[in-house]
Write an enzyme that holds these catalytic residues in place. Structure first.
Site, PDB file in Angstrom:
ATOM      1  N   CYS A 136     -14.820  88.224  43.533  1.00 57.75           N
ATOM      2  CA  CYS A 136     -15.099  88.021  45.119  1.00 57.75           C
ATOM      3  C   CYS A 136     -15.698  86.579  45.363  1.00 57.75           C
ATOM      4  O   CYS A 136     -15.375  85.607  44.884  1.00 57.75           O
ATOM      5  CB  CYS A 136     -15.383  89.254  45.738  1.00 57.75           C
ATOM      6  SG  CYS A 136     -14.573  89.260  47.344  1.00 57.75           S
ATOM      7  N   HIS A 156     -12.179  93.478  43.668  1.00 57.18           N
ATOM      8  CA  HIS A 156     -13.361  94.115  43.173  1.00 57.18           C
ATOM      9  C   HIS A 156     -12.720  95.031  42.111  1.00 57.18           C
ATOM     10  O   HIS A 156     -12.946  96.590  42.143  1.00 57.18           O
ATOM     11  CB  HIS A 156     -14.198  95.018  44.226  1.00 57.18           C
ATOM     12  CG  HIS A 156     -14.890  94.116  45.174  1.00 57.18           C
ATOM     13  ND1 HIS A 156     -16.253  93.372  44.745  1.00 57.18           N
ATOM     14  CD2 HIS A 156     -14.620  93.581  46.153  1.00 57.18           C
ATOM     15  CE1 HIS A 156     -16.551  92.531  45.596  1.00 57.18           C
ATOM     16  NE2 HIS A 156     -15.759  92.755  46.380  1.00 57.18           N
ATOM     17  N   GLU A 193     -14.246  96.253  39.499  1.00 58.15           N
ATOM     18  CA  GLU A 193     -15.373  97.406  39.229  1.00 58.15           C
ATOM     19  C   GLU A 193     -15.078  98.700  39.996  1.00 58.15           C
ATOM     20  O   GLU A 193     -15.631  99.833  39.223  1.00 58.15           O
ATOM     21  CB  GLU A 193     -16.632  96.931  39.628  1.00 58.15           C
ATOM     22  CG  GLU A 193     -17.064  96.673  40.898  1.00 58.15           C
ATOM     23  CD  GLU A 193     -16.797  95.546  41.617  1.00 58.15           C
ATOM     24  OE1 GLU A 193     -15.733  94.699  41.260  1.00 58.15           O
ATOM     25  OE2 GLU A 193     -17.477  95.020  42.634  1.00 58.15           O
TER      26      GLU A 193
END
Ligand code: GLN
Length: 543
Positions: free
Chosen positions: A380, A515, A517
């Protein structure tokens, strides 16, 4: 039949209630039950989206675009059940809903009160958007005794009463402090906290006792006696060496067994913990170790990057290595010569972030990674900074910047004012409210045929990842990016929003606007993290 398990906490905060809830979800799932996990947060923010990550930890984003509490991240990582907007509610949201109903005139002249109107809205939330789940686990944030929690406790009391005890269980999570001078674990705070819960009409069915020391049988019996529960429903919850060991440990302590026993589900299949045992085995006997430098702004509060550090651990599990994280405050790289601190890491990760402070340091970290051929993962904000670095230093645009920091001559990263969500066009302006107005949730990205990321994603043409940002790499600078050696290897389906950039002249340099993750799990590590750790491992062998 759906059964409801309410998890409350007492004595102190930060007891690991979220992890306990997640672990119980995983254990019930391992016995073949379908679970859903929810969090009721007593604070007044409508969602945590406007809270600083250093105050409240990371904001976890769901596919359907909700900004939620970080505990939903634990739930999803432990069970794989994708969290939804309907899985997290706050006092702020409940009240704003009640007030807007009042303004519409929905209450037909009634006086609006906490009981029944607010509690009804909470109960409605608990029972909403459910299908054929066997268990709904609802964690109540905060600590019993907080003023803010009262309407939630009252609502779950009523809910439990309405569905009946054979469909509702109250689990209370407490702490047994250890007094070194006396050499004893103290049960009094637990007794008081259970009593506090009882004073609002809730009798705990199971008490989960967090403790740093084994709990002697006598103390367990004492808690059972004073708290009006059976001995075997006082569950010792000792510290674990890894969070992924928690399901195994809680199972051994009888947690899921007692839950099923409470509901009379004694014929349930045994727990199958193979998945967790394999994860713990890999974590405990890695074949090597590497260090990843995370260059960020909220590095002093580890919870601000919870999903990120977990996803790196997952990448380590996939590669059988231990991943050490060197937390680095980006501001330090704004001093000349400070980049040498990056010489000891095997990979550099610049995570998501907001605001100008520390951004120049992140840009320098990206430059170091590019010049020294150290694996670089920009997430990001980390992608945006890599793009600014490249266009400034390699494409002759010294004034390249992001409009997040103010007007600049070359806005290679600019405010997004409209984008497509499915067939709908979402429109924003710089004057829009800050809360809940970013580009949020799952969006597809089309991967370029010969790109490295396409290979990493196993040859997929289209992927879906979660977003949370207001600014975007400006597609009008595509040629300049190419000139700077950065190719756009992932794009929004309409071709207007760069989603991924990568360098062809570098062993591993990837920036993603989303994102990844948030979707990584210990038993299903995200491919970008798996590959980043693989590249970092190769790097570590070079030096
Ligand atoms: N501040 C940047 C934006 O809003 C990046 C956000 C993030 O990293 N999540 O676009």
């Amino acid at each position: 039949m759906t059964r409801f398990i309410f998890i409350t906490g007492g004595v102190v905060s930060s007891l690991g209630k979220g992890l306990a809830t997640a672990a119980l979800g995983a254990l019930l799932q391992s016995r073949g039950f379908k679970v859903r996990l929810r969090k009721l947060d007593p604070y007044l923010n409508v969602d945590p989206g406007t809270m600083s990550p250093t105050q409240h930890g990371e904001v976890f984003v769901t596919d359907d675009g909700a900004e939620t509490d970080l505990d939903l991240g634990h739930y999803e990582r432990f069970t794989g059940v994708p969290a939804r907007k309907s899985d997290n509610v706050t006092t702020g949201r409940i009240y704003s809903e009640v007030i807007s109903r009042e303004r519409r005139g929905d209450y037909l002249g009634a006086t609006i009160q906490v009981i029944p109107h607010v509690t009804d809205a909470i109960k409605e939330f608990i029972g909403s958007d459910l299908g054929d789940e066997d268990f709904v686990l609802c964690e109540i944030g905060g600590t019993v005794g907080d003023i803010e929690s009262l309407p939630f406790l009252e609502a779950i009391r009523q809910f439990g009463n309405e569905v009946g005890p054979d469909r509702a269980l109250f689990v209370h999570c407490t702490l047994l402090p250890y007094l070194a001078a006396a050499g004893e674990l103290k049960t009094k705070p637990t007794q008081h906290s259970v009593k506090e819960l009882l004073s609002v009409g809730i009798q705990a069915g199971i008490i989960l006792c967090r403790s740093e020391h084994p709990i002697p049988e006598d103390e367990r019996r004492k808690i059972a006696l004073f708290c009006n529960v059976r001995n075997d429903r006082v569950i010792p919850a000792l510290n674990a060496s890894s969070i992924y060991e928690v399901p195994i440990q809680y199972h051994a302590a009888g947690f899921d067994g007692q839950v099923l026993d409470y509901f009379g589900l004694t014929a349930a299949p045994p727990a199958n913990l193979d998945r967790w045992e394999e994860i713990v085995r890999r974590l405990k006997s890695p074949e090597g170790e590497i260090t990843i430098g995370i260059v960020g702004k909220y590095t002093r509060v580890i919870d601000s990057y919870k999903s990120l550090s977990e996803a790196l651990t997952h990448g380590g599990i996939a590669n059988n290595v231990r991943v050490n994280i060197a937390w680095m405050d980006s501001v330090i790289f704004e001093r000349d010569g400070a980049a040498v601190e990056l010489e000891d890491v095997d990979g550099i990760l610049v995570p998501g972030g907001f605001g100008e402070r520390g951004s120049e340091g992140k840009i320098r970290a990206a430059q170091f990674a590019r010049e020294h051929k150290v694996p670089y993962f920009g997430i990001c904000f980390g992608m945006q900074m890599a793009v600014i670095e490249a266009t400034r230093n390699l494409a002759g645009l010294p004034d390249a910047g992001s409009t997040e920091f103010g007007i600049c001559a070359d806005p290679v990263v600019g405010l997004m004012t409209e984008w497509l969500r499915g067939n709908e066009r979402e429109i924003r302006s710089s004057a829009t409210d800050k809360g809940g107005t970013m580009r949020l949730g799952a969006y597809p990205a089309v991967l370029q045929p010969s790109s490295m990321v396409r290979a990493i994603y196993d040859g997929s043409d289209v992927i879906s990842e979660r977003h949370r940002h207001r600014y975007e790499v400006n597609i009008n600078y595509t040629n300049r990016l190419e000139e700077a050696g950065l190719s756009i290897s992932g794009l929004s389906p309409d071709g207007t929003l760069p989603e991924i950039v990568e360098r062809k002249d570098h062993p591993w340099f990837v920036g993603v606007q989303f994102h990844p993750e948030l979707k990584s799990k210990p038993f299903d590590p995200h491919p970008l993290f798996t590959d980043f750790i693989r590249a970092a491992l190769e790097q570590s062998r070079l030096v």
